[in-house]
Enzyme design. Structure first.
Site, PDB file in Angstrom:
ATOM      1  N   GLY A   1       0.951  -1.209  -0.031  1.00 35.13           N
ATOM      2  CA  GLY A   1      -0.017  -0.023  -0.029  1.00 35.13           C
ATOM      3  C   GLY A   1       0.988   1.276   0.113  1.00 35.13           C
ATOM      4  N   ASN A   2       0.163   2.360   0.141  1.00 33.00           N
ATOM      5  CA  ASN A   2       0.822   3.709   0.151  1.00 33.00           C
ATOM      6  C   ASN A   2       1.591   3.819   1.239  1.00 33.00           C
ATOM      7  OD1 ASN A   2      -0.068   4.948  -2.248  1.00 33.00           O
ATOM      8  ND2 ASN A   2      -2.074   4.602  -1.425  1.00 33.00           N
TER       9      ASN A   2
ATOM     10  N   ASP B   1      -5.738  -2.321  -5.539  1.00 36.91           N
ATOM     11  CA  ASP B   1      -6.164  -2.508  -4.425  1.00 36.91           C
ATOM     12  C   ASP B   1      -7.658  -2.450  -4.488  1.00 36.91           C
ATOM     13  OD1 ASP B   1      -5.845   0.245  -5.024  1.00 36.91           O
ATOM     14  OD2 ASP B   1      -5.583   0.897  -2.738  1.00 36.91           O
ATOM     15  N   ARG B   2      -8.295  -1.624  -5.070  1.00 39.05           N
ATOM     16  CA  ARG B   2      -9.870  -1.639  -5.310  1.00 39.05           C
ATOM     17  C   ARG B   2     -10.416  -2.690  -5.836  1.00 39.05           C
ATOM     18  NH1 ARG B   2     -10.925   3.837  -8.385  1.00 39.05           N
ATOM     19  NH2 ARG B   2     -13.159   3.419  -7.654  1.00 39.05           N
TER      20      ARG B   2
ATOM     21  N   THR C   1      -7.995  25.629  19.018  1.00 39.71           N
ATOM     22  CA  THR C   1      -7.667  25.107  17.486  1.00 39.71           C
ATOM     23  C   THR C   1      -7.545  23.808  17.239  1.00 39.71           C
ATOM     24  OG1 THR C   1      -6.687  27.326  17.304  1.00 39.71           O
ATOM     25  CG2 THR C   1      -6.241  25.848  15.447  1.00 39.71           C
TER      26      THR C   1
END
Length: 238
Positions: free
Chosen positions: A8-9, A91-92, A167
């Site tokens: 993967g990434n 991967d999809r 914040t």
């Protein structure tokens, strides 16, 4: 024993299957770790899915009787109707193949919550139609920090506060409530068009989303690995 590899990434994953049964799974943070692991093993069959490393290079590290590199050209247990299959992330492909065993003969929506959030639809006739891609949670936090002068880089929290009183909490509220609203909204639109569609979550953030969906959605963290094994078995039998 059969080996599946998902590059993967952000991480590299490997799993060992005996037939359709997942026996062991591993996760590696570097290419070197993956290579060392593969050099110490031998397998009957193997399949590689990669959206990061050179898949052919990874194939060279594997000792197996037969090995396959996943692409849209490999024989698959589904029919791809995507207009540009050569650009489709492997991967999809693996994720929707994994849904075949969970929802056989059903319309399926696979939501992979990783670096990106991908939505992939397959109809009950096993036609993969496509879907959509949006930034993942980490990418949204990174974008707010990178493309502004003063906003800090923050991480996600399990608690979803609507009103941020600092914040950092405001960023968390915006990113996390926004992404949950997005996923719920996409599911609602699919269910309007396909009332009997079944939905499954996978990916690194699947457990974060699982209890925040309305109604609760089934999570299958190993869906991509199972889908790769389904593809491997499909090719090994040809």
């Amino acid at each position: 024993m059969n080996l599946v590899i998902d590059c993967g990434n952000t991480r590299f994953k490997a799993a060992i299957f005996s037939g359709s049964i997942l026996k062991e799974k591993y996760s590696f943070s570097s290419e070197v770790e993956l290579k060392v692991f593969l050099n110490q093993q031998a397998f009957d069959f193997a399949v590689v899915s990669s959206v990061s490393l050179d898949g052919n290079q990874v194939m060279g590290w594997i000792n197996s009787q037969q090995k396959f590199l996943l692409s849209h050209l490999l024989p698959l247990p589904i029919q791809i109707q995507y207009r540009t299959p050569e650009t489709l992330g492997v991967d999809r492909i693996a994720a929707v193949c994994g849904a075949l065993d969970i929802f056989p003969g059903k319309d399926s929506l696979v939501i992979d919550t990783g670096t990106c959030i991908t939505y992939d639809f397959m109809d009950r006739e096993k036609n993969y139609m496509g879907g959509s891609i949006s930034p993942g949670i980490g990418m949204r936090f990174e974008a707010l920090h990178t493309f502004t002068k003063r906003l800090p880089l923050v991480s996600k929290a399990d608690q979803l506060e609507l009103i941020g009183n600092t914040t950092e909490n405001s960023i968390r509220s915006g990113v996390l409530n926004g992404v949950v609203a997005e996923v719920n909204g996409i599911i609602k639109r699919y269910r309007y068009s396909y009332p009997e569609v079944d939905v499954v979550l996978c990916g690194g953030d699947a457990l974060f989303f699982e209890n925040k969906m309305k109604p609760t959605i089934f999570a299958a963290p190993d869906l991509v690995l199972s889908g790769l094994n389904r593809i491997l078995l499909h090719n090994a039998l040809l």
